[in-house]
Design a protein around this motif. Sequence first.
Motif, PDB file in Angstrom:
ATOM      1  N   ARG A  74      -9.171  -2.897  -8.796  1.00 50.80           N
ATOM      2  CA  ARG A  74     -10.068  -1.443  -9.566  1.00 50.80           C
ATOM      3  C   ARG A  74      -9.426  -0.703  -9.330  1.00 50.80           C
ATOM      4  NH1 ARG A  74     -12.679  -2.402 -14.632  1.00 50.80           N
ATOM      5  NH2 ARG A  74     -12.540  -4.163 -14.950  1.00 50.80           N
ATOM      6  N   ALA A  75     -10.197  -0.484  -7.317  1.00 52.07           N
ATOM      7  CA  ALA A  75      -9.595   0.300  -6.989  1.00 52.07           C
ATOM      8  C   ALA A  75      -8.395   0.940  -6.864  1.00 52.07           C
ATOM      9  CB  ALA A  75      -9.660   0.535  -5.222  1.00 52.07           C
ATOM     10  N   LEU A  76      -7.336   0.577  -7.167  1.00 51.95           N
ATOM     11  CA  LEU A  76      -6.024   0.682  -7.504  1.00 51.95           C
ATOM     12  C   LEU A  76      -5.790   2.278  -8.609  1.00 51.95           C
ATOM     13  CD1 LEU A  76      -3.881  -2.298  -7.749  1.00 51.95           C
ATOM     14  CD2 LEU A  76      -4.403  -0.782  -5.746  1.00 51.95           C
ATOM     15  N   ALA A  77      -6.702   2.055  -9.254  1.00 49.13           N
ATOM     16  CA  ALA A  77      -6.710   2.801 -10.778  1.00 49.13           C
ATOM     17  C   ALA A  77      -7.689   3.745 -10.256  1.00 49.13           C
ATOM     18  CB  ALA A  77      -7.481   2.363 -11.556  1.00 49.13           C
ATOM     19  N   ASP A  78      -8.649   4.270  -8.563  1.00 44.81           N
ATOM     20  CA  ASP A  78      -9.297   5.016  -8.618  1.00 44.81           C
ATOM     21  C   ASP A  78      -8.938   6.332  -8.931  1.00 44.81           C
ATOM     22  OD1 ASP A  78     -11.296   3.097  -7.599  1.00 44.81           O
ATOM     23  OD2 ASP A  78     -11.327   4.070  -5.249  1.00 44.81           O
ATOM     24  N   GLY A  79      -9.750   6.955  -9.742  1.00 41.49           N
ATOM     25  CA  GLY A  79      -9.459   8.812 -10.328  1.00 41.49           C
ATOM     26  C   GLY A  79      -8.757   8.398 -11.570  1.00 41.49           C
TER      27      GLY A  79
ATOM     28  N   VAL B 125      -4.223 -13.810 -11.302  1.00 41.15           N
ATOM     29  CA  VAL B 125      -3.664 -12.371 -11.481  1.00 41.15           C
ATOM     30  C   VAL B 125      -4.331 -11.302 -12.285  1.00 41.15           C
ATOM     31  CG1 VAL B 125      -1.570 -11.931 -12.531  1.00 41.15           C
ATOM     32  CG2 VAL B 125      -1.900 -13.750 -11.767  1.00 41.15           C
ATOM     33  N   PHE B 126      -4.472 -10.042 -11.967  1.00 37.30           N
ATOM     34  CA  PHE B 126      -5.047  -8.843 -12.474  1.00 37.30           C
ATOM     35  C   PHE B 126      -4.118  -8.356 -13.407  1.00 37.30           C
ATOM     36  CE2 PHE B 126      -7.918  -9.836  -8.257  1.00 37.30           C
ATOM     37  CZ  PHE B 126      -8.997 -10.306  -8.976  1.00 37.30           C
ATOM     38  N   ASP B 127      -4.131  -8.017 -14.303  1.00 32.89           N
ATOM     39  CA  ASP B 127      -3.973  -7.370 -15.674  1.00 32.89           C
ATOM     40  C   ASP B 127      -4.032  -5.345 -15.139  1.00 32.89           C
ATOM     41  OD1 ASP B 127      -1.766  -9.416 -15.566  1.00 32.89           O
ATOM     42  OD2 ASP B 127      -2.752  -9.896 -17.738  1.00 32.89           O
ATOM     43  N   LEU B 128      -3.633  -4.665 -14.784  1.00 29.92           N
ATOM     44  CA  LEU B 128      -3.959  -3.442 -15.360  1.00 29.92           C
ATOM     45  C   LEU B 128      -3.259  -2.595 -15.594  1.00 29.92           C
ATOM     46  CD1 LEU B 128      -6.088  -1.132 -14.129  1.00 29.92           C
ATOM     47  CD2 LEU B 128      -4.945  -1.361 -11.720  1.00 29.92           C
ATOM     48  N   ILE B 129      -4.021  -1.744 -16.414  1.00 31.18           N
ATOM     49  CA  ILE B 129      -2.771  -0.559 -17.224  1.00 31.18           C
ATOM     50  C   ILE B 129      -3.900   0.319 -17.061  1.00 31.18           C
ATOM     51  CG2 ILE B 129      -1.790   0.570 -19.196  1.00 31.18           C
ATOM     52  CD1 ILE B 129      -1.629  -1.718 -21.022  1.00 31.18           C
TER      53      ILE B 129
ATOM     54  N   GLU C  51       0.724  -1.026  -0.139  1.00 28.65           N
ATOM     55  CA  GLU C  51       0.363   0.043   0.124  1.00 28.65           C
ATOM     56  C   GLU C  51       0.887   1.741  -0.162  1.00 28.65           C
ATOM     57  OE1 GLU C  51      -2.700  -0.691   3.115  1.00 28.65           O
ATOM     58  OE2 GLU C  51      -3.700  -2.141   1.720  1.00 28.65           O
ATOM     59  N   LYS C  52       1.734   1.096   0.839  1.00 29.53           N
ATOM     60  CA  LYS C  52       2.572   2.267   0.577  1.00 29.53           C
ATOM     61  C   LYS C  52       3.529   2.211  -0.417  1.00 29.53           C
ATOM     62  CE  LYS C  52       7.642   3.833   2.586  1.00 29.53           C
ATOM     63  NZ  LYS C  52       8.764   2.970   3.340  1.00 29.53           N
ATOM     64  N   LEU C  53       3.646   1.719  -1.148  1.00 25.20           N
ATOM     65  CA  LEU C  53       4.315   1.775  -2.290  1.00 25.20           C
ATOM     66  C   LEU C  53       3.584   1.736  -3.347  1.00 25.20           C
ATOM     67  CD1 LEU C  53       7.042   1.764  -4.942  1.00 25.20           C
ATOM     68  CD2 LEU C  53       6.598  -0.955  -4.536  1.00 25.20           C
ATOM     69  N   TRP C  54       2.346   1.390  -3.579  1.00 30.15           N
ATOM     70  CA  TRP C  54       1.053   1.745  -4.498  1.00 30.15           C
ATOM     71  C   TRP C  54       1.088   3.732  -4.530  1.00 30.15           C
ATOM     72  CZ3 TRP C  54       0.185  -0.113  -8.955  1.00 30.15           C
ATOM     73  CH2 TRP C  54      -1.067   1.136  -9.199  1.00 30.15           C
ATOM     74  N   THR C  55       0.954   4.151  -3.243  1.00 29.61           N
ATOM     75  CA  THR C  55       0.667   5.418  -2.870  1.00 29.61           C
ATOM     76  C   THR C  55       1.824   6.167  -4.302  1.00 29.61           C
ATOM     77  OG1 THR C  55      -0.458   5.420  -1.351  1.00 29.61           O
ATOM     78  CG2 THR C  55       0.799   7.165  -1.317  1.00 29.61           C
ATOM     79  N   VAL C  56       3.415   5.511  -3.563  1.00 26.88           N
ATOM     80  CA  VAL C  56       4.604   6.356  -4.241  1.00 26.88           C
ATOM     81  C   VAL C  56       3.901   6.009  -5.491  1.00 26.88           C
ATOM     82  CG1 VAL C  56       6.866   6.271  -4.809  1.00 26.88           C
ATOM     83  CG2 VAL C  56       6.348   5.795  -2.249  1.00 26.88           C
TER      84      VAL C  56
ATOM     85  N   GLY D 109      -1.502  12.171 -17.762  1.00 29.95           N
ATOM     86  CA  GLY D 109      -1.283  11.069 -18.828  1.00 29.95           C
ATOM     87  C   GLY D 109      -0.196  10.636 -19.192  1.00 29.95           C
ATOM     88  N   GLY D 110       0.238  10.396 -17.888  1.00 36.10           N
ATOM     89  CA  GLY D 110       1.340   8.704 -18.217  1.00 36.10           C
ATOM     90  C   GLY D 110       0.158   7.644 -17.195  1.00 36.10           C
ATOM     91  N   ARG D 111       1.144   6.503 -17.545  1.00 40.88           N
ATOM     92  CA  ARG D 111       0.754   5.273 -17.097  1.00 40.88           C
ATOM     93  C   ARG D 111       0.666   4.638 -16.112  1.00 40.88           C
ATOM     94  NH1 ARG D 111      -0.346   6.714 -22.031  1.00 40.88           N
ATOM     95  NH2 ARG D 111      -2.048   6.348 -23.269  1.00 40.88           N
ATOM     96  N   ALA D 112       0.457   4.057 -15.246  1.00 37.75           N
ATOM     97  CA  ALA D 112       0.944   2.102 -14.593  1.00 37.75           C
ATOM     98  C   ALA D 112       0.251   1.254 -14.969  1.00 37.75           C
ATOM     99  CB  ALA D 112       0.419   2.832 -13.233  1.00 37.75           C
ATOM    100  N   ALA D 113       1.307   0.270 -15.277  1.00 37.53           N
ATOM    101  CA  ALA D 113       0.953  -1.051 -15.583  1.00 37.53           C
ATOM    102  C   ALA D 113       1.450  -2.386 -14.727  1.00 37.53           C
ATOM    103  CB  ALA D 113       2.196  -0.855 -17.301  1.00 37.53           C
ATOM    104  N   VAL D 114       0.660  -2.748 -13.927  1.00 36.15           N
ATOM    105  CA  VAL D 114       0.985  -3.731 -13.292  1.00 36.15           C
ATOM    106  C   VAL D 114       0.389  -5.473 -12.915  1.00 36.15           C
ATOM    107  CG1 VAL D 114       1.549  -2.046 -11.640  1.00 36.15           C
ATOM    108  CG2 VAL D 114      -0.780  -2.579 -11.607  1.00 36.15           C
ATOM    109  N   ASN D 115       0.497  -6.452 -12.756  1.00 36.29           N
ATOM    110  CA  ASN D 115       0.334  -7.404 -12.327  1.00 36.29           C
ATOM    111  C   ASN D 115       0.338  -7.691 -11.285  1.00 36.29           C
ATOM    112  OD1 ASN D 115       2.321  -8.009 -13.995  1.00 36.29           O
ATOM    113  ND2 ASN D 115       0.614  -8.950 -15.612  1.00 36.29           N
TER     114      ASN D 115
END
Length: 200
Positions: free
Chosen positions: A162-167, A191-195, A120-125, A133-139
Amino acid sequence: MSDRHSTAHWAGYNARQSTRAVRELCRRAMSLAGPGAGRTAIDLGCGAGRETRALLDDGWHVLAIDSEPGTEARLLRTVGGRHPALTVRTCGFENVSELPGADLVYAGYALPFQPRPSFEKLWTVIRSAVRPGGRAAVNVFGVHDSWAGDPTMTFLDGAEARALADGWEIEHWHEEDAPGPAFSGPKHWHVFDLIARRLA
């Protein structure tokens, strides 16, 4: 400590990754982002450096981070020597308190290998580092995964993932919930793949 968390395990794993194809999630994120053109990408859990090399070849400046000893030497073998657009940092995710501004943050099968508070700390970072306009792509791993229940790892249900991408705008979402091979032997993958793109 389970075998999959040992230094020997990851050394063996990385030794067998140097010639594999670039992961689909990274290729998809690069396609969405367009050529690097000198922009900054971060490869978290860079391992053998296959995705790092693909990003460099596409014109990105890359910060590659991994906790395993020998990370820099391993990356330099994969990318073919020192590269002016490559910066390597060897440290565990729990020690990542800030990241430079980036137009793409990629973490392939890496973020789950830390306990929930660190995750959770790293995701905030990560969210703070991604430029508008940039992207995060994670499994990220789901709760049906064979390894779920390991307190040294993080597992999310679909709503949490899905909440990782809120907003942000979700540009790609895929859920795998099926048996398959792993370096340590057959297992059930969830596994969830998220961009996700940070809105301008």
